[in-house]
Design a protein around this motif. Structure first.
Motif, PDB file in Angstrom:
ATOM      1  N   PHE A  22       0.812  -1.227   0.000  1.00  0.00           N
ATOM      2  CA  PHE A  22       0.000   0.000   0.000  1.00  0.00           C
ATOM      3  C   PHE A  22       0.832   1.258   0.000  1.00  0.00           C
ATOM      4  O   PHE A  22       0.496   2.214   0.681  1.00  0.00           O
ATOM      5  CB  PHE A  22      -0.909   0.076   1.213  1.00  0.00           C
ATOM      6  N   MET A  25      -0.311   5.252  -2.001  1.00  0.00           N
ATOM      7  CA  MET A  25      -1.754   5.197  -2.198  1.00  0.00           C
ATOM      8  C   MET A  25      -2.365   6.564  -2.452  1.00  0.00           C
ATOM      9  O   MET A  25      -3.351   6.685  -3.166  1.00  0.00           O
ATOM     10  CB  MET A  25      -2.448   4.607  -0.970  1.00  0.00           C
ATOM     11  N   PHE A  86      16.971   8.358   7.637  1.00  0.00           N
ATOM     12  CA  PHE A  86      15.737   8.953   7.119  1.00  0.00           C
ATOM     13  C   PHE A  86      15.995  10.306   6.491  1.00  0.00           C
ATOM     14  O   PHE A  86      15.555  10.606   5.393  1.00  0.00           O
ATOM     15  CB  PHE A  86      14.705   9.141   8.233  1.00  0.00           C
ATOM     16  N   VAL A 124       6.932  13.464  -2.124  1.00  0.00           N
ATOM     17  CA  VAL A 124       6.270  12.983  -0.916  1.00  0.00           C
ATOM     18  C   VAL A 124       5.445  11.731  -1.199  1.00  0.00           C
ATOM     19  O   VAL A 124       4.564  11.390  -0.427  1.00  0.00           O
ATOM     20  CB  VAL A 124       5.388  14.050  -0.270  1.00  0.00           C
ATOM     21  N   LEU A 129      10.164   6.738  -1.016  1.00  0.00           N
ATOM     22  CA  LEU A 129      10.922   6.531   0.222  1.00  0.00           C
ATOM     23  C   LEU A 129      10.835   5.069   0.633  1.00  0.00           C
ATOM     24  O   LEU A 129      11.817   4.479   1.095  1.00  0.00           O
ATOM     25  CB  LEU A 129      10.378   7.443   1.328  1.00  0.00           C
ATOM     26  N   LEU A 133      13.755   2.391   1.675  1.00  0.00           N
ATOM     27  CA  LEU A 133      13.807   1.743   2.982  1.00  0.00           C
ATOM     28  C   LEU A 133      13.762   0.217   2.856  1.00  0.00           C
ATOM     29  O   LEU A 133      14.439  -0.484   3.604  1.00  0.00           O
ATOM     30  CB  LEU A 133      12.664   2.243   3.864  1.00  0.00           C
ATOM     31  N   GLU A 137      16.365  -2.591   4.114  1.00  0.00           N
ATOM     32  CA  GLU A 137      16.010  -3.692   4.988  1.00  0.00           C
ATOM     33  C   GLU A 137      16.397  -5.039   4.390  1.00  0.00           C
ATOM     34  O   GLU A 137      16.746  -5.966   5.092  1.00  0.00           O
ATOM     35  CB  GLU A 137      14.506  -3.653   5.248  1.00  0.00           C
TER      36      GLU A 137
ATOM     37  N   CYS B  33      -1.436   5.201   3.046  1.00  0.00           N
ATOM     38  CA  CYS B  33      -0.438   4.139   2.939  1.00  0.00           C
ATOM     39  C   CYS B  33      -0.278   3.369   4.234  1.00  0.00           C
ATOM     40  O   CYS B  33      -0.404   2.160   4.287  1.00  0.00           O
ATOM     41  CB  CYS B  33       0.923   4.713   2.567  1.00  0.00           C
ATOM     42  N   ALA B  84      11.321  14.893   9.444  1.00  0.00           N
ATOM     43  CA  ALA B  84      12.268  13.783   9.505  1.00  0.00           C
ATOM     44  C   ALA B  84      12.975  13.737  10.846  1.00  0.00           C
ATOM     45  O   ALA B  84      13.158  12.661  11.416  1.00  0.00           O
ATOM     46  CB  ALA B  84      13.280  13.893   8.367  1.00  0.00           C
ATOM     47  N   VAL B  87      10.633  12.260  13.334  1.00  0.00           N
ATOM     48  CA  VAL B  87      10.436  10.823  13.114  1.00  0.00           C
ATOM     49  C   VAL B  87      11.648  10.040  13.595  1.00  0.00           C
ATOM     50  O   VAL B  87      11.507   8.957  14.163  1.00  0.00           O
ATOM     51  CB  VAL B  87      10.136  10.551  11.637  1.00  0.00           C
ATOM     52  N   SER B 106       8.527  -2.152  11.034  1.00  0.00           N
ATOM     53  CA  SER B 106       9.639  -2.062  10.078  1.00  0.00           C
ATOM     54  C   SER B 106       9.709  -0.705   9.388  1.00  0.00           C
ATOM     55  O   SER B 106       9.864   0.317  10.056  1.00  0.00           O
ATOM     56  CB  SER B 106       9.619  -3.217   9.081  1.00  0.00           C
ATOM     57  N   VAL B 107       9.558  -0.665   8.074  1.00  0.00           N
ATOM     58  CA  VAL B 107       9.823   0.596   7.387  1.00  0.00           C
ATOM     59  C   VAL B 107       8.725   1.625   7.608  1.00  0.00           C
ATOM     60  O   VAL B 107       8.888   2.789   7.252  1.00  0.00           O
ATOM     61  CB  VAL B 107       9.985   0.391   5.879  1.00  0.00           C
ATOM     62  N   PHE B 108       7.623   1.228   8.211  1.00  0.00           N
ATOM     63  CA  PHE B 108       6.502   2.154   8.231  1.00  0.00           C
ATOM     64  C   PHE B 108       6.665   3.294   9.228  1.00  0.00           C
ATOM     65  O   PHE B 108       5.996   4.313   9.116  1.00  0.00           O
ATOM     66  CB  PHE B 108       5.195   1.401   8.449  1.00  0.00           C
ATOM     67  N   VAL B 109       7.562   3.124  10.224  1.00  0.00           N
ATOM     68  CA  VAL B 109       7.879   4.268  11.070  1.00  0.00           C
ATOM     69  C   VAL B 109       8.541   5.346  10.225  1.00  0.00           C
ATOM     70  O   VAL B 109       8.173   6.520  10.275  1.00  0.00           O
ATOM     71  CB  VAL B 109       8.798   3.855  12.225  1.00  0.00           C
ATOM     72  N   GLY B 110       9.503   4.925   9.406  1.00  0.00           N
ATOM     73  CA  GLY B 110      10.177   5.872   8.530  1.00  0.00           C
ATOM     74  C   GLY B 110       9.220   6.543   7.569  1.00  0.00           C
ATOM     75  O   GLY B 110       9.372   7.712   7.233  1.00  0.00           O
ATOM     76  N   LEU B 111       8.211   5.789   7.176  1.00  0.00           N
ATOM     77  CA  LEU B 111       7.287   6.338   6.186  1.00  0.00           C
ATOM     78  C   LEU B 111       6.340   7.372   6.765  1.00  0.00           C
ATOM     79  O   LEU B 111       5.590   7.987   6.015  1.00  0.00           O
ATOM     80  CB  LEU B 111       6.496   5.220   5.531  1.00  0.00           C
ATOM     81  N   ILE B 113       7.340  10.052   7.605  1.00  0.00           N
ATOM     82  CA  ILE B 113       7.866  11.266   6.972  1.00  0.00           C
ATOM     83  C   ILE B 113       7.036  11.658   5.759  1.00  0.00           C
ATOM     84  O   ILE B 113       6.713  12.816   5.561  1.00  0.00           O
ATOM     85  CB  ILE B 113       9.324  11.058   6.521  1.00  0.00           C
ATOM     86  N   THR B 114       6.720  10.645   4.933  1.00  0.00           N
ATOM     87  CA  THR B 114       5.991  10.987   3.715  1.00  0.00           C
ATOM     88  C   THR B 114       4.494  10.828   3.893  1.00  0.00           C
ATOM     89  O   THR B 114       3.758  10.809   2.922  1.00  0.00           O
ATOM     90  CB  THR B 114       6.439  10.100   2.552  1.00  0.00           C
TER      91      THR B 114
END
Lengths: 205, 213
Positions: A22, A25, A86, A124, A129, A133, A137, B33, B84, B87, B106-111, B113-114
């Motif tokens: 997702f 989106m 980040f 954005v 991004l 990431l 990972e 997202c 950023a 975050v 996982s990566v969703f903490v970083g996300l 930002i956007t």
């Protein structure tokens, strides 16, 4: 070579940015009203992902990661800058989007005017991004794997947005219950497409 | 100019509108997202909601304090930098105190930002308003985002794995007479369909929100 193809196909169909994670989106829902604009945005995303993922791969492996600075000299071997990830990634992405915008404006003014506002908005877009990431990972081994992952994710995103735009153009003629019109039905269609995409799971080249 | 009280009607509206008729997810369609990817369990949804409330409240205040000094041409990059940094703070705190959840997110903490809600509110509100209303606006929008997150997480965990916050809630005798957990609810596509149904119910109740196009 086989490995690269495997990563490419996997990131298009199995780890599809939209149907499995997702990501992106917001623009996916906002820009998928007509096929033409969504094709333009899709290409821009492929382009930007194909550039930013490998650049961030180099950044991660030669500057930010634990011990990545050891090429400067043995005294830097213990430096770990990963908490800056980040902020560095987002800065690279914003700069790349700006650069891509200038290049497209120079080389192809028609494409530039058809993309319009969407180009700066890509900065954005979570898919971009997110691509970087995920690359971090999953620890890809070298830069060509990172490139094929970036391009593959972009193509997957492109397929998804063009597909939904085509369905939305057709569904305008159907009798959807009023409260479900627009956003609601788009969510549900995307869910159904996601279930369809799950049938690719487990493909291995 | 007369001084406004801290919770004047106007300020209260800032706080409550995003919960219902101006909800960032169901109505403005921003920040979708992360809603979908981390709502398999209620616990992860809760941690995510709290993180977003914190980031958004503070980001709004900081940008609002800086609003007259930021040159308009480079405001996007300034906003991204502020978000950023916040975050990164949240990420380090999560890693230090709730490591297992931080692994799951996982990566969703970083996300975060956007997450377009944050950028959207900074652009639309914090750049033109005083710190206190901006703070309320940030908290309100993040809470509107949070309740949808919690609702989706609730349904997916109860029907998908029969638990809530990790505790079993479906009584054993139901399993004995043949009830089974719906494995489909855990898979990603069902998150989209759940949000679709929430939108359907909300628009059915509040006809003004119906999309006429």
């Amino acid at each position: 070579m086989e490995e690269l193809l495997n990563i490419f196909v996997k990131s298009i169909f199995i780890d599809n940015m939209i149907f499995a994670y997702f990501l992106g989106m917001c623009s996916y829902l906002a820009v998928s009203r007509t096929v033409n604009t969504s094709v333009g945005l899709g290409f821009a995303v492929i382009f930007v992902l194909g550039f930013t993922v490998p650049i961030n791969f180099l950044l991660e492996n030669y500057i930010l990661g634990r011990g990545a600075l050891s090429w400067l000299g043995p005294q830097f071997a213990a430096v770990d800058l990963s908490f800056l990830t980040f902020i560095m990634f987002i800065a690279i992405i914003a700069a790349m989007v700006q650069l891509v915008e200038m290049i497209i404006e120079k080389l192809s003014p028609t494409l530039y005017s058809s993309l319009g506002i969407f180009l700066p908005l890509i900065a954005v877009n979570c898919a971009i991004l997110g691509g970087s990431l995920f690359m971090q990972e999953r620890n890809y081994a070298n830069i060509s794997e990172a490139i094929s992952f970036g391009l593959g994710s972009g193509v997957g995103w492109f397929l998804a947005i063009v597909g939904i735009a085509a369905i939305r153009e057709k569904i305008r003629y159907s009798n959807v219950p009023a409260p479900l019109r627009g956003l609601g039905i788009t969510f549900i269609i995307t869910g159904l497409m996601g279930i369809a995409f799950m049938s690719f799971m487990g493909i291995e080249l | 100019m007369p001084k406004e009280s801290l919770l004047s009607p106007r300020n209260k509206k800032l706080l409550t509108d995003p919960l219902g008729k101006d909800n960032p997810i169901n109505v403005q369609v921003l920040g979708i997202c992360s809603v979908l990817a981390i709502t398999v369990q209620l616990r992860t949804s809760l941690v995510m909601a709290i993180s977003v409330v914190a980031v958004m409240g503070f980001a709004n205040v900081i940008i609002s304090l800086l609003r007259s000094t930021i040159p308009p041409r480079i405001r996007i990059i300034v906003q991204l930098t502020v978000i950023a940094s916040l975050v990164i703070l949240v990420d380090q705190i999560l890693k230090a105190f709730v490591y297992d959840i931080s692994r799951q997110l996982s990566v969703f903490v970083g996300l975060i930002i956007t997450n377009c809600i944050i950028m959207g509110r900074l652009e639309a509100f914090a750049l033109n308003n005083k710190p206190w209303p901006s703070f309320l606006d940030g908290i309100g929008n993040a809470a509107g985002y949070g309740w949808v997150l919690l609702a989706v997480g609730f349904f997916r965990e109860v029907f998908g794995s029969g638990t809530l916050m990790g505790y079993a809630v479906i009584p054993q005798f139901l399993y004995d007479i043949g009830y089974e957990d719906n494995g489909l609810m855990i898979l990603p596509p069902m998150a989209l369909i759940t949000v679709g149904i929430i939108i359907w119910v909300q628009r059915y109740k509040d006809r003004r929100l119906i999309d006429i196009s």
